[in-house]
Design a protein around this motif. Structure first.
Motif, mmCIF file in Angstrom:
data_model
loop_
_atom_site.group_PDB
_atom_site.id
_atom_site.type_symbol
_atom_site.label_atom_id
_atom_site.label_comp_id
_atom_site.label_asym_id
_atom_site.label_seq_id
_atom_site.Cartn_x
_atom_site.Cartn_y
_atom_site.Cartn_z
ATOM 1 N N ARG A 129 45.295 37.884 45.305
ATOM 2 C CA ARG A 129 44.424 37.269 46.325
ATOM 3 C C ARG A 129 43.568 36.230 45.599
ATOM 4 O O ARG A 129 42.787 36.577 44.706
ATOM 5 N N VAL A 130 43.791 34.950 45.954
ATOM 6 C CA VAL A 130 43.045 33.883 45.270
ATOM 7 C C VAL A 130 41.838 33.506 46.130
ATOM 8 O O VAL A 130 41.970 33.311 47.331
ATOM 9 N N GLN A 131 40.686 33.415 45.498
ATOM 10 C CA GLN A 131 39.471 33.191 46.288
ATOM 11 C C GLN A 131 38.460 32.349 45.502
ATOM 12 O O GLN A 131 38.318 32.534 44.288
ATOM 13 N N ARG A 132 37.758 31.476 46.185
ATOM 14 C CA ARG A 132 36.669 30.733 45.519
ATOM 15 C C ARG A 132 35.528 31.702 45.254
ATOM 16 O O ARG A 132 35.238 32.553 46.111
ATOM 17 N N LEU A 133 34.849 31.543 44.131
ATOM 18 C CA LEU A 133 33.673 32.408 43.892
ATOM 19 C C LEU A 133 32.656 32.218 45.018
ATOM 20 O O LEU A 133 31.950 33.150 45.397
ATOM 21 N N ALA A 134 32.627 30.978 45.542
ATOM 22 C CA ALA A 134 31.662 30.685 46.607
ATOM 23 C C ALA A 134 31.858 31.620 47.796
ATOM 24 O O ALA A 134 30.907 31.919 48.524
ATOM 25 N N ASP A 135 33.098 32.052 48.024
ATOM 26 C CA ASP A 135 33.383 32.909 49.184
ATOM 27 C C ASP A 135 33.414 34.387 48.818
ATOM 28 O O ASP A 135 33.729 35.224 49.670
ATOM 29 N N MET A 136 33.163 34.708 47.558
ATOM 30 C CA MET A 136 33.324 36.098 47.112
ATOM 31 C C MET A 136 32.074 36.921 47.426
ATOM 32 O O MET A 136 30.953 36.466 47.202
ATOM 33 N N THR A 137 32.303 38.107 47.949
ATOM 34 C CA THR A 137 31.161 38.951 48.309
ATOM 35 C C THR A 137 31.112 40.174 47.396
ATOM 36 O O THR A 137 32.071 40.468 46.675
ATOM 37 N N GLU A 138 30.007 40.887 47.522
ATOM 38 C CA GLU A 138 29.820 42.137 46.789
ATOM 39 C C GLU A 138 30.973 43.096 47.107
ATOM 40 O O GLU A 138 31.532 43.745 46.230
ATOM 41 N N GLN A 139 31.327 43.112 48.379
ATOM 42 C CA GLN A 139 32.406 43.996 48.836
ATOM 43 C C GLN A 139 33.737 43.662 48.152
ATOM 44 O O GLN A 139 34.471 44.541 47.737
ATOM 45 N N ASP A 140 34.004 42.353 48.032
ATOM 46 C CA ASP A 140 35.247 41.945 47.357
ATOM 47 C C ASP A 140 35.294 42.530 45.953
ATOM 48 O O ASP A 140 36.336 43.016 45.502
ATOM 49 N N LEU A 141 34.163 42.483 45.261
ATOM 50 C CA LEU A 141 34.133 42.983 43.877
ATOM 51 C C LEU A 141 34.248 44.509 43.858
ATOM 52 O O LEU A 141 34.961 45.072 43.031
ATOM 53 N N ASN A 142 33.537 45.143 44.771
ATOM 54 C CA ASN A 142 33.562 46.618 44.793
ATOM 55 C C ASN A 142 34.940 47.167 45.115
ATOM 56 O O ASN A 142 35.343 48.201 44.614
ATOM 57 N N GLN A 143 35.656 46.429 45.992
ATOM 58 C CA GLN A 143 36.949 46.956 46.449
ATOM 59 C C GLN A 143 38.101 46.622 45.516
ATOM 60 O O GLN A 143 39.209 47.089 45.709
ATOM 61 N N SER A 144 37.858 45.771 44.518
ATOM 62 C CA SER A 144 38.964 45.367 43.633
ATOM 63 C C SER A 144 39.006 46.244 42.391
ATOM 64 O O SER A 144 37.970 46.633 41.854
ATOM 65 N N HIS A 145 40.235 46.517 41.950
ATOM 66 C CA HIS A 145 40.388 47.238 40.685
ATOM 67 C C HIS A 145 40.597 46.276 39.526
ATOM 68 O O HIS A 145 40.181 46.513 38.405
ATOM 69 N N ASN A 146 41.291 45.181 39.850
ATOM 70 C CA ASN A 146 41.594 44.199 38.807
ATOM 71 C C ASN A 146 41.169 42.817 39.285
ATOM 72 O O ASN A 146 41.535 42.415 40.404
ATOM 73 N N ALA A 147 40.432 42.114 38.446
ATOM 74 C CA ALA A 147 40.004 40.772 38.833
ATOM 75 C C ALA A 147 40.105 39.830 37.640
ATOM 76 O O ALA A 147 39.822 40.221 36.503
ATOM 77 N N LEU A 148 40.536 38.599 37.943
ATOM 78 C CA LEU A 148 40.577 37.555 36.914
ATOM 79 C C LEU A 148 39.677 36.428 37.379
ATOM 80 O O LEU A 148 39.704 36.062 38.565
ATOM 81 N N PHE A 149 38.885 35.885 36.471
ATOM 82 C CA PHE A 149 37.966 34.810 36.843
ATOM 83 C C PHE A 149 38.312 33.566 36.038
ATOM 84 O O PHE A 149 38.376 33.618 34.808
ATOM 85 N N VAL A 150 38.556 32.474 36.765
ATOM 86 C CA VAL A 150 38.859 31.198 36.094
ATOM 87 C C VAL A 150 37.726 30.243 36.471
ATOM 88 O O VAL A 150 37.634 29.829 37.633
ATOM 89 N N VAL A 151 36.846 29.962 35.517
ATOM 90 C CA VAL A 151 35.651 29.188 35.889
ATOM 91 C C VAL A 151 35.364 28.098 34.862
ATOM 92 O O VAL A 151 35.555 28.282 33.667
ATOM 93 N N SER A 152 34.895 26.965 35.362
ATOM 94 C CA SER A 152 34.476 25.900 34.450
ATOM 95 C C SER A 152 32.950 25.881 34.376
ATOM 96 O O SER A 152 32.270 26.620 35.103
ATOM 97 N N THR A 153 32.451 25.045 33.490
ATOM 98 C CA THR A 153 31.001 24.864 33.367
ATOM 99 C C THR A 153 30.703 23.409 33.650
ATOM 100 O O THR A 153 31.490 22.527 33.314
ATOM 101 N N PHE A 154 29.573 23.174 34.267
ATOM 102 C CA PHE A 154 29.269 21.819 34.713
ATOM 103 C C PHE A 154 27.815 21.510 34.409
ATOM 104 O O PHE A 154 27.016 22.412 34.102
ATOM 105 N N GLY A 155 27.477 20.222 34.568
ATOM 106 C CA GLY A 155 26.073 19.826 34.333
ATOM 107 C C GLY A 155 25.668 20.180 32.917
ATOM 108 O O GLY A 155 26.399 19.929 31.960
ATOM 109 N N ASP A 156 24.554 20.835 32.811
ATOM 110 C CA ASP A 156 24.075 21.220 31.491
ATOM 111 C C ASP A 156 24.245 22.734 31.342
ATOM 112 O O ASP A 156 23.276 23.485 31.365
ATOM 113 N N GLY A 157 25.493 23.164 31.247
ATOM 114 C CA GLY A 157 25.773 24.592 31.101
ATOM 115 C C GLY A 157 25.689 25.353 32.417
ATOM 116 O O GLY A 157 25.622 26.585 32.420
#
Ligand SMILES: Cc1cc2nc3c(=O)[nH]c(=O)nc-3n(C[C@H](O)[C@H](O)[C@H](O)COP(=O)(O)OP(=O)(O)OC[C@H]3O[C@@H](n4cnc5c(N)ncnc54)[C@H](O)[C@@H]3O)c2cc1C
Ligand SMILES: Cc1cc2nc3c(=O)[nH]c(=O)nc-3n(C[C@H](O)[C@H](O)[C@H](O)COP(=O)(O)O)c2cc1C
Length: 853
Positions: free
Chosen positions: A426-454
């Protein structure tokens, strides 16, 4: 209201439009019937004149002798050598009696004219679609719909700059695709509007009795005793429906009839039309036209007793009131002959254009359908990719946070790798991710960049603010983080590190150590892929990698800021070999090349020949060629003594450079707006120098398109506020072009540069859009045109009320250009104007989008 009108307009357009197109073509053809038939029949329709025409009684006796029946109607031009026409009483049970042309000097029947039957059919198509009463109902309804098209079309295209005639009436021939079709439809529609309203209203006089009766009541003169009303039309000779029943008429005295006609019409009589009564005791009617008539249907009418010739009533065109004159002239108004030949030409051209609206309407409709289908199928693909079957266990959650699309691309590739190992994802933007999404998942991968000043990318700022502060318990969560960044920034992969720290702190278990990628480093990406392979138990056969670079041809390089105090800015155009598509807001990654002079300079003194053969990625090429795609260090001491292949192996490949795309695929070329980077020693930056100076026109450029979905158009047609400076115009320009193609005009541009005289990039185009209403508003900030510096953020502050209004209407803000100065300044101004919460909420709603660098 507008939406409903729009729907009804296009629905009628793609249906009734076909009938109207047919009526337009047949009407245009028919309006030149007389000229065409005359030209086809010079010997049939005109006779050798003799000393005098026969008198009316002589004509009657001659034609009745040949026709063996009683005449019902004549059409005669007394002073002309044109054939006259006679209609006989219809035989019992028939609608029409025979019609013959005859020589007015001898009374002999002449041949039928060529083309008359054809035009009869054309008229039948025009009025009845060759389908009798049923067809008449259809053409009548379509004529009513034409009125609706005119009025709704006017409302739908009403531009903001309604007082600017150019906006209404001029066409931008440079436009292509949908926007050109839209222009054709709306601009030509405006040109034809009055004519179509005239055609529709005059046409309705024949379509519906209630229209002609109503108009007669409204603008007609009170009826004169004995005068027959003929609806709106003039006398097209031919027995009407009431003439269907043959009846015995009183014995007419044609000598007396002619006498009355002559006396009443006078010496200027040009042509007349005599209709004999249908029943005993009824009056005969004569329609006549004078030589000096203002138009061919300025008819006068006489009612007389056929037996005694006694004049019962006369109604002269010249004596009528203005409204009644118009009613009598209905046919002339409909064909344009009311205004002579120019009028007929205008009407004919407008009628011939009728199919254009049907065709462009259909093209616009098909384009809209195609876009909707694309969106549906894109959603369909996503849902397939995000669903997992119950038997495979709960889906792996893949969250991404991306500023310019790279993390998003890698998230999908990651999902692909897991899916090919049989795992649901299930691919999801972090912007749309809720507490429930995290609680209900057993396995999660996060692909994130850094912007601005860190910082986190814009879209994930809300996630960081809300979720990362919460003391969630994530003990059931196994996770891994792929961080994207650039070591040249102080806080390398700052956001990825904070995210990883928080997940660990909340009890999550790492699947493997975080992977940090410096400027897209392929070794780090391969490492991530290997880790995933080990985790899922299936090492993929091939390494997934970024899309291949494609060869594009540089074929346009226009200097946009001649004379500027700043460094040069160019509009570049490239065409690709393949049919690569992109969306407005996307970026390209360009692989730069060193200039030949830089390679030469680098090799000087190293003692290696430029034409030595080396192998790069399995291909053989000369050292000189290979060096063009390697970083050439200024300090070469560690390279002295190496042979050619060892030298190449020791050098790092050049890194790609990103550029915002400034055009849309419909333009037929991928355009960029690139500023030359000038180093303190006067040398040019690698990427910008290659594109703007070293690569010759016609040279091949290696580039690939990168999807930048966070800078795409809003999914719903909301108003857009586009803010940018310098080369930031590129991303805004592609968005604007896409909006104009969609027919969306609620676009507000705030653009800043140094001097209006030299740095107003694409000024003609932007001014044109402003004039055409494609840009609802444009605010310019030229910082050096006055003593104090003025920037886009200042213009934004000045227009604070307007900003509030636009935001209240759901506007989405797009910012493109430099992060330092411009984007930061705009950000501060926005926070001052709408508050921290306001900006935060815009970000979370996806209404604050940035492509800044
Ligand atoms: C999202 C985005 C969109 C952009 N859009 C535009 C645009 O539309 N128009 C435009 O003119 N510019 C744009 N840029 C800037 C552009 O990508 C280049 O930075 C700019 O052209 C200068 O690059 P250069 O190669 O000419 O100069 P260089 O001096 O060669 O490089 C300039 C910068 O590139 C980086 N760099 C240099 N070498 C490396 C390396 N080995 N690895 C990684 N990074 C390196 C450094 O930050 C350096 O300061 C955009 C940048 C980004 C990130
Ligand atoms: C304006 C700007 C600011 C950036 N700031 C950072 C930073 O502070 N730390 C970092 O590691 N990388 C930084 N980067 C590099 C990006 O994280 C890197 O290019 C990444 O690949 C972008 O991925 P994305 O396209 O998914 O946003 C910055 C890039 C840009 C254009």
């Amino acid at each position: 209201m507008k939406k409903v009108l729009f729907q009804v307009h296009w629905f009628f357009g793609i249906t009734a439009g076909l009938v109207l197109a047919l009526m337009g073509i047949t009407g245009a053809l028919y309006s030149f019937e007389d000229e065409i038939v005359d030209a086809l029949n010079p010997d049939t329709l005109f006779v050798q004149p003799l000393e005098r025409q026969l008198s009316l009684p002589e004509m009657v006796s001659k034609v009745e002798a040949q026709g063996k029946d009683k005449v019902s109607m004549f059409r005669i031009e007394p002073d002309s050598n044109r054939v006259a026409q006679v209609w006989f009483q219809p035989p019992p049970g028939q609608r029409r009696g025979e019609m013959h042309n005859f020589n007015p000097f001898t009374g002999a029947f002449t041949e039928d004219a060529l083309g008359q039957d054809f035009f009869g059919f054309i008229l039948n198509l025009h009025r009845f679609l060759a389908a009798g009463e049923y067809g008449k109902q259809v053409t009548a309804a379509c004529t009513l719909i034409l009125v609706f098209f005119c009025l709704s079309g006017l409302y739908l295209r009403w531009p903001r700059q309604a007082l600017n005639w150019r906006v209404w009436l001029t066409l931008d021939w440079a436009k292509k695709g949908r926007s050109f079709n839209w222009d054709l439809h709306s601009v030509f529609g405006t040109w034809c509007l009055i004519v179509y309203l005239l055609l529709a209203i005059t046409g309705l006089m024949w379509s519906y009795d209630w229209v002609s009766n109503g108009m007669n009541k409204l603008i007609g003169d009170p009826p004169v005793a004995g005068e027959q009303r003929r609806g709106g039309g003039g006398p097209r000779p031919g027995p009407g429906p009431k003439e269907a029943v043959p009846v015995q008429t009183a014995a007419p005295d044609y000598a007396l009839i002619w006498d009355t006609i002559q006396k009443t019409a006078g010496p200027d009589l040009k042509a007349y039309n005599l209709r004999m009564p249908q029943a005993p005791g009824q009056m005969a009617t004569v329609f006549y036209i004078l030589k000096n008539a203002p138009h061919p249907r300025a008819l006068n009418q006489i009612t007389l007793d056929p037996a005694s010739g006694q004049l019962k009533a006369v109604s002269r065109y010249a004596d009528k009131g203005y409204g009644a004159k118009l009613l009598v002239s209905n046919y002339s108004l409909h064909t344009g002959s009311y205004w002579g030949l120019p009028g007929r030409i205008v009407i004919t051209v407008a009628a011939l254009l009728m199919p254009l609206f049907f065709i462009t309407g259909w093209l616009l409709y098909l384009d809209r359908r195609r876009k909707k289908r694309d969106i549906r199928s894109a959603r369909g693909e996503v849902s397939t990719a995000t669903s997992g079957s119950a038997s495979q266990g709960p889906a792996w959650l893949i969250g991404f946070a991306s500023q310019s699309g790279f993390a998003e691309q890698l998230a999908w590739q990651t999902a692909g790798q897991l899916q090919s190992a049989g795992l649901p994802v299930r691919v999801q933007r972090l912007a749309d991710m809720t507490e429930q999404d995290l609680n209900q998942s057993h396995n999660a991968l996060f692909v994130v960049s850094t912007f601005g000043d860190g910082e986190a990318p814009d879209s994930a700022r809300g996630f960081e603010r809300t979720l990362l502060g919460r003391p969630l318990s994530l003990e059931n969560l196994n996770y891994a983080v792929l961080g994207l960044g650039d070591r040249q920034y102080q806080h390398f992969c700052g956001f990825a590190q904070r995210l990883h720290g928080w997940l660990a702190e909340r009890g999550g278990s790492t699947l493997f150590a975080p992977v940090e990628v410096d400027s897209g480093d392929s070794a780090a990406l391969q490492h991530w892929q290997q880790q995933l392979g080990e985790l899922t138990g299936s090492t993929p056969a091939t390494a997934w990698k970024a899309p291949d670079y494609e060869n594009w041809t540089l074929n346009q390089r226009d200097l946009l800021n001649a004379g500027s105090v700043g460094s040069k800015v160019f509009l570049l155009g490239l065409t690709g070999a393949s049919d690569t598509r992109w969306e407005a807001g996307d970026l390209v990654e360009v692989l730069p090349r060193n200039a030949p002079s830089a390679v030469e300079h680098f090799l000087a003194g190293l003692g290696i020949a430029a034409d030595s053969q080396v192998h790069v990625d399995g291909l053989s090429e000369t050292l000189g060629q290979a060096l063009r795609s390697r970083q050439l260090p200024a300090n070469r001491s560690h390279l002295v003594g190496l042979h050619a292949q060892a030298l190449i192996d020791a050098l790092v490949p050049l890194a790609m450079r990103e550029y915002s795309i400034a055009s849309i695929p419909e333009d037929g070329s991928l355009q960029l707006i690139v500023r030359q980077e000038l180093h303190p020693d006067g040398s040019l930056g690698l990427g910008s120098g290659w594109l703007t100076e070293h690569a010759a026109l016609g040279a091949s450029i290696s580039l690939r398109v990168r999807r930048n979905s966070s800078f795409h158009l809003p999914s719903e047609p909301a108003p857009m506020i586009l803010i940018g400076n310098g080369t930031g115009l590129a991303g805004l320009r592609s968005l604007l072009k896409a909006r104009i193609t969609q027919g969306e005009h609620r676009n507000w541009l705030l653009f800043g540069e140094r001097n209006a005289e030299h740095d107003f990039h694409c000024a003609d185009e932007l001014n044109g859009w402003l004039a055409s209403g494609d840009l609802a508003r444009m605010d310019l900030a030229f910082s050096r045109d006055q003593a104090e510096k003025i920037y886009v953020q200042d213009r934004l502050r000045e227009a604070a009320d307007e900003l509030h209004r636009w935001l209240a209407e759901g506007a989405v803000i797009y910012i493109c250009g430099s992060l330092e100065g411009m984007a930061t300044g705009v950000d501060e101004t926005l926070r001052a104007l709408i508050g921290e919460e306001g900006v935060q909420s815009l970000i979370e709603q996806g209404r604050y989008r940035r492509d800044v660098y």
